[in-house]
Motif scaffolding. Structure first.
Motif, PDB file in Angstrom:
ATOM      1  N   PRO A 121       4.995   6.868   2.578  1.00 19.50           N
ATOM      2  CA  PRO A 121       6.386   6.741   3.052  1.00 19.50           C
ATOM      3  C   PRO A 121       7.130   8.064   3.217  1.00 19.50           C
ATOM      4  CG  PRO A 121       6.246   6.191   0.708  1.00 19.50           C
ATOM      5  CD  PRO A 121       4.842   6.409   1.179  1.00 19.50           C
ATOM      6  N   GLU A 122       6.515   9.202   2.874  1.00 18.85           N
ATOM      7  CA  GLU A 122       7.180  10.499   3.002  1.00 18.85           C
ATOM      8  C   GLU A 122       6.391  11.390   3.965  1.00 18.85           C
ATOM      9  OE1 GLU A 122       8.638  12.199  -0.811  1.00 18.85           O
ATOM     10  OE2 GLU A 122       7.603  10.469  -1.698  1.00 18.85           O
ATOM     11  N   PRO A 123       6.565  11.212   5.274  1.00 18.11           N
ATOM     12  CA  PRO A 123       5.738  11.947   6.249  1.00 18.11           C
ATOM     13  C   PRO A 123       5.905  13.465   6.186  1.00 18.11           C
ATOM     14  CG  PRO A 123       7.559  10.809   7.319  1.00 18.11           C
ATOM     15  CD  PRO A 123       7.514  10.298   5.924  1.00 18.11           C
TER      16      PRO A 123
ATOM     17  N   HIS B  53       6.479   9.905  14.036  1.00 15.03           N
ATOM     18  CA  HIS B  53       7.776  10.345  13.527  1.00 15.03           C
ATOM     19  C   HIS B  53       8.362  11.390  14.474  1.00 15.03           C
ATOM     20  CE1 HIS B  53       6.979   8.179   9.789  1.00 15.03           C
ATOM     21  NE2 HIS B  53       5.749   8.691   9.838  1.00 15.03           N
ATOM     22  N   ALA B  54       9.235  10.944  15.354  1.00 18.45           N
ATOM     23  CA  ALA B  54       9.767  11.805  16.408  1.00 18.45           C
ATOM     24  C   ALA B  54      10.476  13.025  15.851  1.00 18.45           C
ATOM     25  CB  ALA B  54      10.717  10.998  17.301  1.00 18.45           C
ATOM     26  N   GLU B  55      11.108  12.891  14.676  1.00 15.08           N
ATOM     27  CA  GLU B  55      11.864  14.014  14.125  1.00 15.08           C
ATOM     28  C   GLU B  55      10.963  15.179  13.714  1.00 15.08           C
ATOM     29  OE1 GLU B  55      10.828  11.334  10.625  1.00 15.08           O
ATOM     30  OE2 GLU B  55      11.378  11.129  12.743  1.00 15.08           O
ATOM     31  N   LEU B  56       9.666  14.910  13.562  1.00 10.64           N
ATOM     32  CA  LEU B  56       8.728  15.960  13.176  1.00 10.64           C
ATOM     33  C   LEU B  56       7.877  16.453  14.349  1.00 10.64           C
ATOM     34  CD1 LEU B  56       7.435  14.337   9.839  1.00 10.64           C
ATOM     35  CD2 LEU B  56       9.100  16.203  10.060  1.00 10.64           C
ATOM     36  N   ARG B  57       8.098  15.872  15.521  1.00  8.07           N
ATOM     37  CA  ARG B  57       7.167  16.125  16.630  1.00  8.07           C
ATOM     38  C   ARG B  57       7.239  17.549  17.151  1.00  8.07           C
ATOM     39  NH1 ARG B  57       7.522  11.493  20.592  1.00  8.07           N
ATOM     40  NH2 ARG B  57       6.810  10.478  18.681  1.00  8.07           N
TER      41      ARG B  57
ATOM     42  N   ILE C 264       0.838  -1.209   0.000  1.00 10.51           N
ATOM     43  CA  ILE C 264       0.000   0.000   0.000  1.00 10.51           C
ATOM     44  C   ILE C 264       0.868   1.253   0.000  1.00 10.51           C
ATOM     45  CG2 ILE C 264      -1.782   1.268   1.244  1.00 10.51           C
ATOM     46  CD1 ILE C 264      -2.832  -1.420   2.256  1.00 10.51           C
ATOM     47  N   ALA C 265       1.991   1.206   0.720  1.00  6.44           N
ATOM     48  CA  ALA C 265       2.905   2.352   0.712  1.00  6.44           C
ATOM     49  C   ALA C 265       3.427   2.627  -0.696  1.00  6.44           C
ATOM     50  CB  ALA C 265       4.064   2.106   1.673  1.00  6.44           C
ATOM     51  N   ALA C 266       3.671   1.549  -1.446  1.00  8.04           N
ATOM     52  CA  ALA C 266       4.183   1.716  -2.808  1.00  8.04           C
ATOM     53  C   ALA C 266       3.176   2.428  -3.705  1.00  8.04           C
ATOM     54  CB  ALA C 266       4.552   0.355  -3.396  1.00  8.04           C
ATOM     55  N   GLY C 267       1.901   2.272  -3.411  1.00 10.84           N
ATOM     56  CA  GLY C 267       0.869   2.931  -4.209  1.00 10.84           C
ATOM     57  C   GLY C 267       0.201   4.082  -3.509  1.00 10.84           C
ATOM     58  N   ALA C 268       0.819   4.556  -2.412  1.00 10.00           N
ATOM     59  CA  ALA C 268       0.158   5.553  -1.557  1.00 10.00           C
ATOM     60  C   ALA C 268       0.067   6.931  -2.183  1.00 10.00           C
ATOM     61  CB  ALA C 268       0.875   5.645  -0.205  1.00 10.00           C
ATOM     62  N   ASP C 269       0.764   7.159  -3.287  1.00  8.98           N
ATOM     63  CA  ASP C 269       0.621   8.469  -3.943  1.00  8.98           C
ATOM     64  C   ASP C 269      -0.809   8.726  -4.400  1.00  8.98           C
ATOM     65  OD1 ASP C 269       3.206   9.210  -3.532  1.00  8.98           O
ATOM     66  OD2 ASP C 269       3.882   8.914  -5.599  1.00  8.98           O
ATOM     67  N   VAL C 270      -1.562   7.634  -4.571  1.00  2.24           N
ATOM     68  CA  VAL C 270      -2.951   7.809  -4.992  1.00  2.24           C
ATOM     69  C   VAL C 270      -3.743   8.605  -3.961  1.00  2.24           C
ATOM     70  CG1 VAL C 270      -3.818   5.673  -3.938  1.00  2.24           C
ATOM     71  CG2 VAL C 270      -4.946   6.585  -5.965  1.00  2.24           C
TER      72      VAL C 270
ATOM     73  N   LEU D  80      -3.011   8.860   4.509  1.00  2.00           N
ATOM     74  CA  LEU D  80      -1.712   9.460   4.229  1.00  2.00           C
ATOM     75  C   LEU D  80      -0.799   9.420   5.445  1.00  2.00           C
ATOM     76  CD1 LEU D  80      -2.895  12.510   2.102  1.00  2.00           C
ATOM     77  CD2 LEU D  80      -1.294  10.737   1.333  1.00  2.00           C
ATOM     78  N   ALA D  81      -1.343   9.785   6.609  1.00  2.00           N
ATOM     79  CA  ALA D  81      -0.528   9.809   7.822  1.00  2.00           C
ATOM     80  C   ALA D  81      -0.056   8.417   8.219  1.00  2.00           C
ATOM     81  CB  ALA D  81      -1.326  10.440   8.963  1.00  2.00           C
ATOM     82  N   SER D  82      -0.846   7.406   7.899  1.00  2.00           N
ATOM     83  CA  SER D  82      -0.528   6.045   8.321  1.00  2.00           C
ATOM     84  C   SER D  82       0.317   5.284   7.311  1.00  2.00           C
ATOM     85  CB  SER D  82      -1.825   5.259   8.572  1.00  2.00           C
ATOM     86  OG  SER D  82      -2.644   5.896   9.516  1.00  2.00           O
ATOM     87  N   LEU D  83       0.153   5.598   6.023  1.00  2.00           N
ATOM     88  CA  LEU D  83       0.676   4.709   4.995  1.00  2.00           C
ATOM     89  C   LEU D  83       1.697   5.333   4.056  1.00  2.00           C
ATOM     90  CD1 LEU D  83      -2.786   3.158   4.032  1.00  2.00           C
ATOM     91  CD2 LEU D  83      -1.082   2.180   5.577  1.00  2.00           C
TER      92      LEU D  83
END
Length: 699
Positions: free
Chosen positions: A153-155, A189-193, A122-128, A148-151
């Motif tokens: 790959p580019e948070p 994603h801790a780096e964005l928190r 699903i991540a591979a097709g998540a651009d949809v 989007l938030a769950s799946l």
């Protein structure tokens, strides 16, 4: 559409109910122009292909086709398909090896790799999902942010998109979903928190829409629970008032759908009924998120609930009741004002509010006392024999039986004449029969109608289900005049569940004490029963009736011999403990139980040893070790500590520690029982009694 679906060997794949050869029909059903067919297909996907969250090989094979359906704007109800994909790909495994070990011997075990492959596919097709945030269908826009938030790959990319979309989105619930998705990204994603928490804090103060500010505040609290502002209660209360007085809110987006005989359809209808007539039903979920973040700040949570219960908006008051239900089950606190205000809702004209209040009060037992006057007033205003109308139930939670159950469990004697009246009706809610043990001597008047009902019970295979509640109630009210009826049940029990029936009847005879002397021949005969539960119950009843230990002690000690099961051993030990010092000769037989591998054997054995010998030196260390080992044993242990008094002084710190804990000892995540609050309050009462005896040296 669904290109290549016939090229998949679906029959070689499986789902929850066997071969997956029916999956192509389900996928086509999702694209149908018929709303009922779409909902039936979705129900089939959740019921078989994604059963209880499982990911089968057929689930994996469905992913490309589901992504294709989501991308086609001609497909209706795509929001539901987005939610399905989010569920399939959003399962996060913390310990794959542990999961493999748990299921390795299960023929129907789903490999952990399936979940990882689903997430990757699903991540591979998540651009949809990126384009769906601006879709014309509000249901699609509502589902897309979480996907989007769950799946995706580019948070960081998703975070930017969600924040930008918030500036142009006009649908209230979609805007809330955007904020919730931002919070989800921050948690994952801790780096964005830190950046996200700062943005949420700004939004909570700067947004024009009070609902949006409340959503931002809830997510900020969720992402940074250690940094929740001290003024959160007045802040939230003010926002709720703004929401109430604003021009209006939005219900769930989308129009009505055709009713279907599916589980999904039933759930949807319940949710729609729950939200009907409420301008802002979404506040419930926002407040639930906030309460979860507040966690052990019980006083703040109570203050927030009290403010809601005083709101002119019945919907906010209803939300407060459901939220307090979760709070009071998990946390100890001062709930008197909350309970009183919930009781006041019983007079409200809105039936859903009355139902919520009654359901809440049913579970409180002694904590329900502040609402007793309101319950009694509600019951007095209800007709007792009028059939219920279309919007008024008298046998359910929102009606007479629910209010009566709450009043009886609170120990209020005003319940007694009402219980007597209920016993004259053809059917009696069984919980009412189990609620008669806290009503004191005034409940004696219930013995005669209970006796009559027991006499009418047929001695057939349904005997246990029908007689056990009546036997319990007769024991509670000490209705010894029903001895002939109890003996009829004891002697006439059919083979089906015979031991269960006998044990229930024997417990009632034990409560009758010397008034059950007529039963002595039956009791002596049952001392030799092959069932330890029956034999030990007979011993208890015989001791209560005669006070002669001659036959009783040998009958109990035979179940303490090596080889006895833990359950049988515990039954005998408990019976000896109830006999007390008169069973002192059995102390040596109890000693081996203190070294058992079975915790309950150790606890029952130690308690019985103290009760028969009065020597705490061997029993107390065992009880204290079990206290730490299993929290569910604490009520039994505290009862014994209260009896020991000064002899249990080494347990003083343990008891004090329990009394200072805010969380209930039996609180469970995601689960609760109807008696959980009552059991924990009993523990607190016993701990206070034990501490008082240790300090004063008196009982």
């Amino acid at each position: 559409m669904l290109t290549g679906i016939e090229e998949v060997d679906w029959a070689s794949l499986g789902h929850a109910y066997g071969p997956a050869d029916d999956v192509p029909e389900l996928l086509r059903g999702l694209a149908s122009a018929d709303p009922a067919e779409r909902e039936t297909a979705l129900d089939g996907m959740y019921g078989a292909v994604h059963h209880q969250g499982d990911v089968y090989d057929s689930t994996l094979a469905c992913i490309p086709f589901l992504l294709e359906l989501v991308a086609d704007p001609g497909v209706q109800d795509r929001g539901c398909i987005v939610e399905l994909l989010t569920s399939i790909g959003g399962i996060e495994l913390d310990d794959d090896e542990e999961l493999d070990e748990l299921g390795a011997e299960d023929d129907e075990f789903i490999p952990a790799a399936n979940y990882a492959m689903a997430a990757a596919a699903i991540a591979a097709g998540a651009d949809v999902f990126l384009g769906l945030v601006a879709d014309a269908d509000p249901e699609v826009r509502l589902a897309a942010p979480c996907a989007l938030a769950s799946l995706h790959p580019e948070p960081a990319r998703v975070l930017t998109l969600l924040r930008e979309r918030l500036t142009v989105e006009r649908d209230t619930e979609v805007r809330l979903a955007l904020v919730a998705a931002v919070g989800r990204i921050a948690l994952r994603h801790a780096e964005l928190r830190n950046e996200t928490v700062d943005w949420l804090d700004w939004l909570a103060r700067a947004a024009h829409d009070p609902g949006l500010r409340l959503a931002a505040l809830a997510q900020r609290a969720r992402c940074a629970p250690g940094d929740i502002p001290d003024d959160v209660v007045p802040w939230v209360t003010s926002l709720l008032e703004e929401i109430r007085t604003s021009a209006g809110g939005a219900g769930a987006p989308g129009g009505e759908r055709a009713a279907t005989p599916t589980l999904i359809g039933q759930v949807r209808e319940l949710l729609e009924e729950h939200a009907a007539g409420r301008p802002a039903p979404w506040t419930e979920e926002l407040l639930r998120t906030l309460h979860s973040a507040l966690d052990d700040r019980v006083d703040d949570r109570i203050a927030l609930i009290v403010a809601q219960l005083r709101s002119p908006d019945w919907g906010q008051r209803s939300d407060a009741i459901w939220l307090c239900g979760g709070l009071i089950r998990a946390w100890r606190g001062r709930y008197e004002e909350v309970v009183r205000l919930v009781g006041a809702q019983l007079q409200d004209p809105e039936p859903r509010l009355r139902e919520a209040a009654t359901s809440f009060l049913e579970r409180l037992f002694e904590l329900g006392a502040p609402a007793a006057d309101a319950l009694a007033g509600r019951l007095a205003a209800m007709p007792s024999a009028t059939p219920p109308g279309p919007h008024q139930a008298f046998a359910g939670r929102s009606g007479r039986d629910g209010a009566l159950l709450a009043l009886a469990r609170a120990g209020d004697t005003r319940a007694v004449p009402l219980l007597a009246r209920a016993l004259e009706e053809p059917e009696v809610r069984r919980e009412l029969l189990y609620a008669m043990d806290g009503l004191g001597p005034s409940a004696a008047m219930l013995a005669q109608p209970l006796r009559r009902r027991l006499a009418e019970v047929e001695l057939d295979e349904r005997l246990y289900d029908r007689a056990a509640p009546l036997l319990y109630a007769l024991a509670a009210v000490r209705g010894a005049q029903a001895l002939p009826e109890v003996l009829r049940v004891l002697r006439g029990a059919p083979a089906h569940r015979r031991d269960w029936v006998r044990e229930a009847a024997l417990r009632t005879l034990t409560a009758f004490g010397p008034a059950a002397r007529e039963a002595v021949p039956d009791l002596r005969r049952l001392l030799a029963a092959e069932s330890a539960a029956v034999a030990t119950a007979a011993a208890r009843a015989l001791w209560a009736a005669e006070g002669d230990r001659g036959d009783v002690l040998p009958a109990l000690e035979r179940w303490l011999r090596p080889g006895a099961s833990g359950t049988d051993w515990c039954a005998a030990a408990q019976a000896l403990g109830e006999i007390g010092p008169a069973a002192a000769s059995a102390a040596p037989a109890l000693l081996p139980g203190l070294a058992s591998r079975d915790l309950w054997v150790r606890v029952r054995g130690a308690a019985a040893l103290w009760r028969v010998s009065g020597d705490a030196s061997a029993a107390l260390p065992v009880l204290l070790a079990a206290w730490e080992e299993n929290r569910h044993a604490r009520v039994d242990i505290a009862e014994c500590l209260a009896e020991m008094g000064p002899a249990a002084s080494d347990a003083q710190l343990v008891v004090l520690t329990e009394l200072t804990r805010r969380r209930r000892h039996n609180a469970r995540e995601g689960a609760s029982g109807s008696h959980d609050i009552h059991v924990d309050e009993k523990l607190l009462t016993l701990c206070r009694a034990a501490l008082a005896r240790m300090e004063r040296g008196t009982f």
